[in-house]
Design an enzyme around this catalytic site. Structure first.
Site, PDB file in Angstrom:
ATOM      1  N   CYS A 215      16.093  46.101 -46.537  1.00 49.79           N
ATOM      2  CA  CYS A 215      17.386  46.661 -46.138  1.00 49.79           C
ATOM      3  C   CYS A 215      17.293  48.178 -46.077  1.00 49.79           C
ATOM      4  O   CYS A 215      17.107  48.839 -47.102  1.00 49.79           O
ATOM      5  CB  CYS A 215      18.455  46.212 -47.134  1.00 49.79           C
ATOM      6  SG  CYS A 215      19.981  47.157 -47.059  1.00 49.79           S
ATOM      7  N   CYS A 218      19.784  50.101 -48.233  1.00 52.63           N
ATOM      8  CA  CYS A 218      19.456  49.941 -49.659  1.00 52.63           C
ATOM      9  C   CYS A 218      18.368  50.933 -50.068  1.00 52.63           C
ATOM     10  O   CYS A 218      18.427  51.548 -51.148  1.00 52.63           O
ATOM     11  CB  CYS A 218      18.983  48.517 -49.941  1.00 52.63           C
ATOM     12  SG  CYS A 218      20.182  47.228 -49.531  1.00 52.63           S
TER      13      CYS A 218
END
Length: 298
Positions: A215, A218
């Site tokens: 991600c 993230c």
């Protein structure tokens, strides 16, 4: 607006959050330059010589300087496989480069700096056009453009990037190899329950960073999480879980109704008090302060 990823539209490779240095160069093996023609080889050699020069002339000092240069240059498949095997479960970061790639030359010094500050991560350099042996290694690993960074754990490739800048490289290294910060790594629902039990009565706020392995948002916010974990140590407990690590983690995300990542869960006195969804650094800090009882105005 803070960026995030959803499970419905999540792709294995996110668009890099920093602009690339420039378009990655196709890996060409039309010539095999000598070490003198290789800019990265020069950087590699100069870096090692600079460290040695700062040491005493004694043999012990020279040996210590050699150990301080932590980027290992590998020349064939056997050396590469042995390095991965020796690393065991430590993160291994490999830069695949070429002598005629300006981007490779630009990013290499930053990898050297990271190698000195991240002692629990192994760093390898593969010059794809150095020899037929390194060419065979690049072909086996399916490397088509340089600079190319691959991340390995337990001899398995867990992530890879092309044409990234220094900030994203640092973020990737921290995200995939973090075991030296104050962020507690959680690998199951049982780990979460134990962490909550450990801090149920001490009044500390738990900030649980829930994300996915590949991600982009993230990775982007994680260096901020690390900095906060150090500056707020003693009053806030920071933890992290990758939802796609195993079935237990994925079930935890489902039970918590996490549909976008990163999601930060705020837990105090054994109760989930709230959450923040997104990767905005300022917003995250504001939410943490708010759950600590500090009045925040946006």
């Amino acid at each position: 607006m803070a960026s995030m990823a959803t499970f419905t539209n999540f792709l294995p490779k996110q668009t890099p959050y920093l602009p690339p240095i420039s378009k990655p160069a196709p890996l060409s093996f039309s010539h095999l330059p000598t070490p003198k023609e290789n800019p990265i080889h020069k950087l590699y050699t100069a870096s090692r010589r600079a460290i040695v020069a700062k040491s005493s002339a004694a043999a012990a000092g020279v040996e210590k300087a050699s150990r301080d240069e932590r980027v290992q240059k590998v020349h064939n498949i056997a050396e590469f496989d042995e390095a991965l095997k020796k690393a065991k479960n430590r993160l291994v970061v490999v830069e695949y480069a070429a002598s005629d790639s300006e981007n490779s030359t630009q990013i290499y010094p930053f990898m050297v700096q990271l190698s000195r500050s991240c002692g629990d991560v192994d760093f390898l350099l593969v010059m794809g056009d150095e020899s037929e042996a390194t060419r065979a290694l690049c072909q086996r690993e399916k490397i088509e453009q340089v600079p190319h960074f691959s991340f390995y754990k337990g001899m398995e490739k867990i992530h890879e990037e092309e044409a990234i800048g220094p900030e994203q490289l640092e973020g990737d290294v921290l995200y995939y190899g973090d075991s030296h910060s104050a962020v507690v790594q959680l690998h199951s629902r049982e780990d979460v329950e134990q962490l909550i039990a450990d801090h149920k009565t001490d009044g500390k706020l738990i900030v649980l960073d829930v994300g996915l392995k590949h991600c982009g948002p993230c990775v982007k916010v994680y260096p901020t999480v690390i900095k906060l974990s150090r500056s707020m140590e003693g009053t806030v407990v920071f933890a992290r879980m990758n939802g796609d690590e195993n079935d237990s983690c994925m079930q935890f995300l489902s039970d918590m109704e996490v549909v976008e990542v990163p999601t930060f869960l705020f837990i105090r006195d054994g109760v989930i008090a709230g959450r923040y969804v997104g990767s905005g650094k300022g917003e995250l800090i504001g939410e943490i302060l708010r759950y600590q009882g500090v009045r925040v105005t946006y």
